[in-house]
Design a protein around this motif. Structure first.
Motif, mmCIF file in Angstrom:
data_model
loop_
_atom_site.group_PDB
_atom_site.id
_atom_site.type_symbol
_atom_site.label_atom_id
_atom_site.label_comp_id
_atom_site.label_asym_id
_atom_site.label_seq_id
_atom_site.Cartn_x
_atom_site.Cartn_y
_atom_site.Cartn_z
ATOM 1 N N UNK A 121 -9.347 -11.833 -40.073
ATOM 2 C CA UNK A 121 -8.999 -12.158 -41.454
ATOM 3 C C UNK A 121 -7.492 -12.264 -41.673
ATOM 4 N N UNK A 122 -6.729 -12.051 -40.620
ATOM 5 C CA UNK A 122 -5.275 -12.097 -40.697
ATOM 6 C C UNK A 122 -4.786 -13.498 -41.049
ATOM 7 N N UNK A 123 -3.708 -13.572 -41.827
ATOM 8 C CA UNK A 123 -3.095 -14.893 -42.040
ATOM 9 C C UNK A 123 -2.436 -15.363 -40.744
ATOM 10 N N UNK A 124 -2.003 -16.616 -40.728
ATOM 11 C CA UNK A 124 -1.321 -17.150 -39.547
ATOM 12 C C UNK A 124 -0.027 -16.373 -39.297
ATOM 13 N N UNK A 125 0.262 -16.199 -38.020
ATOM 14 C CA UNK A 125 1.461 -15.498 -37.599
ATOM 15 C C UNK A 125 2.581 -16.496 -37.294
#
Length: 148
Positions: A121-125
């Protein structure tokens, strides 16, 4: 619950510091070519450490906040007093998206699933760089679930 997430934060901080102080080894190594002979990067190569680490948007503090706000200790594990450290390995792609999720060290099926759910669920890095070129990077995130 707060104690559990503090353990995650402390563990992540230690791992981030270790990763940043590592040498520039790659998952795939090619010792036969010199820097002049070898292209800057191979499009499919996945680096374990790089000159410029991939970074969660806003840095490690924001990553810890993201985990704090999104990790949920599975109730069945909490009730059974199951805890420990689960390590999730994944690749940060050149466009900052995450892929190839893998449990390196398991605690329980439900805790493992929770750790992967949160990472997915992390946003783009911000992607990693090697010799000034954006590359794919292998990353391992530890999660500590404590029954205390």
């Amino acid at each position: 619950m707060r104690k559990n997430l503090i353990a995650i934060v402390l563990l992540l901080t230690a791992c981030a510091a270790k990763a940043q102080s590592s040498s520039t080894d790659t998952v795939k190594t090619n010792t036969s070519a010199t820097a002049k002979d070898k292209p800057a990067t191979d499009d499919n190569e996945i680096y374990s450490t790089v000159e410029e680490q991939a970074e969660f948007p806003g840095g490690i503090d924001e990553f810890m906040n993201f985990l704090y706000n999104n990790v949920r200790y599975p109730m069945e594990d909490r009730m059974a007093k199951r805890g420990g450290k689960v390590f999730v390995q994944f690749v940060i792609e050149k466009n900052g998206s995450l892929s190839q999720f893998k449990i390196i060290k398991s605690v329980s099926k439900t805790i493992d699933q929770e750790a992967i759910r949160v990472i997915k669920s992390s946003p783009k890095w911000k992607p990693a760089k090697e010799k000034g070129v954006i590359v794919r990077q292998l990353f391992t995130a530890p999660f500590a679930f404590s029954t205390n």
